[in-house]
Design a protein around this motif. Structure first.
Motif, short mmCIF file in Angstrom:
data_model
loop_
_atom_site.label_atom_id
_atom_site.label_comp_id
_atom_site.label_asym_id
_atom_site.label_seq_id
_atom_site.Cartn_x
_atom_site.Cartn_y
_atom_site.Cartn_z
N THR A 54 0.83 -1.20 0.00
CA THR A 54 0.00 0.00 0.00
C THR A 54 0.87 1.25 0.00
N ALA A 55 1.91 1.25 0.82
CA ALA A 55 2.82 2.39 0.87
C ALA A 55 3.51 2.62 -0.47
N ALA A 56 3.69 1.54 -1.25
CA ALA A 56 4.34 1.65 -2.55
C ALA A 56 3.35 2.02 -3.66
N GLY A 57 2.08 2.22 -3.30
CA GLY A 57 1.09 2.65 -4.28
C GLY A 57 0.35 1.52 -4.97
N VAL A 58 0.49 0.29 -4.46
CA VAL A 58 -0.22 -0.86 -5.03
C VAL A 58 -1.53 -1.05 -4.26
N SER A 59 -2.64 -1.10 -4.98
CA SER A 59 -3.93 -1.31 -4.32
C SER A 59 -4.02 -2.75 -3.87
N CYS A 60 -4.20 -2.96 -2.57
CA CYS A 60 -4.23 -4.33 -2.07
C CYS A 60 -5.07 -4.42 -0.82
N ASP A 61 -5.42 -5.65 -0.47
CA ASP A 61 -6.12 -5.94 0.77
C ASP A 61 -5.60 -7.27 1.26
N ARG A 62 -6.05 -7.69 2.44
CA ARG A 62 -5.52 -8.92 3.02
C ARG A 62 -6.65 -9.74 3.62
N ILE A 63 -6.41 -11.03 3.70
CA ILE A 63 -7.42 -11.95 4.24
C ILE A 63 -6.70 -13.03 5.03
N HIS A 64 -7.06 -13.11 6.34
CA HIS A 64 -6.48 -14.14 7.20
C HIS A 64 -7.36 -14.31 8.43
N GLY A 65 -6.98 -15.23 9.29
CA GLY A 65 -7.84 -15.64 10.39
C GLY A 65 -8.09 -14.58 11.45
N ASN A 66 -7.25 -13.55 11.55
CA ASN A 66 -7.45 -12.52 12.57
C ASN A 66 -8.38 -11.40 12.11
#
Length: 435
Positions: free
Chosen positions: A261-273
């Motif tokens: 995200t800091a590098a300008g790439v649109s992203c999200d995350r998915i994990h158990g927490n």
């Protein structure tokens, strides 16, 4: 074979056509006829083979002419993502029927689930843990159950759900049809199948437990601390439109997502927490193309159905070959093509060679032109566990110190306030008296 040759109801054929399915997959062709005939089914089939429709269509066909208002089918599945995906398929296939379903899973409010259980929706799709929370309540009535589906049985074993499954089974009618699906057949799962299935019709597609034929696989040897930088350059160099990146831990997933995200790439995350709402939002954002990169732990390796996904990156080498196969199985689905890239650090080489032996081939080692493999990263991706624990303890100590100081200041103010109150009131009293 066509779907119409399976003697399915016209309402189901309309739903199938509107989903864009032209002809049954191998598992559907083999599993649907015996399931429609009422037989128990034991199927060894990989994710991505079309098995969801292989058990949903027989259930829908069976329940079309049954009275509504009673739960007649239960589908047990290991993860919330799989449960949600099965629900989506149900809605599409049953759109021209009056049959209802509900998802029983953790991470979301229980009230809608209780209402669904009280109303007796025809089909329940559940994860074992949350279903057990409801089973001892009077509003959960499964005495009319006719069909049980165990989906991804081996995955439920891996996640420690076998005792929970046995508890669920103790609440179900003994007379029922059982459809049992598993990608592999380890001994505990084979034992469970023998216990609960009655003269099952067996289907073995375990021979497909290998990466899809349309998949291009490669490995990039790289130092552990340079993986994030290599990923950024690969994303730009390969013009990856959509990519799932698998990490070893939840902490690494969070850190990598922050870095991207800091590098300008649109992203999200998915994990158990992450909460169920966060996981659902991340997945929907990725599917719709709003975010380019989905960073995930192995919770997402099975069951995610993302159309035309072009790339999978194993940021960390999986622990075992089966995990590798399921991860890379997110791409090159339904006879499409895709790329699977694995970053291999020196300390992961032995595990990577074991995976290559398991899949029966040595994969090409590649390097990215122009990438500085000797560069020094600005900061490590993962903070060592000891440092993280120390930071948490330090933060708690500081918080306690602030709370103690605040309490002491409050205690010092109270005597002064008690002294000043009578003096403050006297002038006001004298004014009222003189008035």
């Amino acid at each position: 074979m066509t779907f119409s040759q399976l003697n399915l109801h016209l309402a189901l054929l309309r739903g199938i056509e509107e989903m864009g399915f032209n002809q049954p997959t191998a598992i559907q062709s083999e599993a649907i006829p015996p399931a429609l005939a009422g037989h128990d089914v034991l199927a060894c089939a990989m994710t991505g083979s079309g098995k969801t429709a292989a058990f949903l269509l027989p259930i829908l066909q069976r329940l079309l002419d049954e009275p509504r208002g009673t739960t007649r089918a239960l589908i047990l599945t290991p993860t919330r993502e799989l449960a949600t995906q099965i629900q989506e398929h149900f809605v599409q296939l049953a759109r021209h029927t009056r049959l209802r379903s509900a998802v029983i899973m953790g991470g979301v409010p229980a009230a809608p689930q209780i209402r669904a259980l009280k109303s007796g929706v025809e089909v329940l799709i559940a994860t074992p843990g949350r279903l057990l929370d409801h089973l001892d309540q009077s509003y959960t009535r499964l005495s009319g159950l006719e069909v049980l589906v165990l989906d991804e049985a081996d995955r439920m074993l891996d996640m420690g759900f076998l005792p929970a499954i046995r508890q669920v089974l103790s609440h179900l009618p003994a007379r029922r049809q059982t459809l049992f699906f598993s990608a592999t057949m380890p001994r505990p799962i084979a034992r469970l199948a023998r216990e609960i299935l009655k003269q099952p019709f067996s289907i073995n597609q375990e021979r497909q437990a290998a990466p899809a034929t349309g998949l291009t696989q490669s490995a990039y040897p790289v130092a552990q601390e340079l993986k994030a930088r290599l990923l950024l350059q690969l994303i730009a160099h390969e013009r990856m439109r959509q990519v799932i990146v698998f990490t070893r831990t939840k902490h690494r997933a969070n850190r990598l997502a922050e870095l991207l995200t800091a590098a300008g790439v649109s992203c999200d995350r998915i994990h158990g927490n992450r909460t169920q709402a966060q996981r659902t939002q991340a997945l929907e954002s990725f599917k719709s193309g709003k975010c380019q990169v989905l960073v995930a732990t192995d919770i997402a390796a099975r069951g995610l159905d993302i159309e035309a996904l072009g790339h999978v990156v194993n940021f960390d080498v999986p622990q075992v070959a089966e995990d590798y196969i399921h991860r890379v199985g997110r791409t090159a689905r339904a006879e499409r093509t895709g790329d699977a890239i694995t970053f291999v650090a020196p300390d992961e080489e032995e595990r990577w060679r074991a995976i290559e032996r398991a899949i029966g081939k040595r994969l090409p080692r590649l390097t990215l032109a122009g990438f500085d493999y000797k560069a020094t990263p600005a900061q490590p991706l993962e903070v060592p566990i000891r440092e993280r624990i120390a930071a948490i303890r330090s933060a708690k100590t500081e918080e306690r110190a602030r709370a103690t100081a605040k309490a002491e200041r409050k205690a010092q103010r109270q005597p002064a306030q008690a002294h000043s109150r009578p003096e403050a009131k006297r002038p006001a009293l004298r004014k009222r008296a003189s008035a």
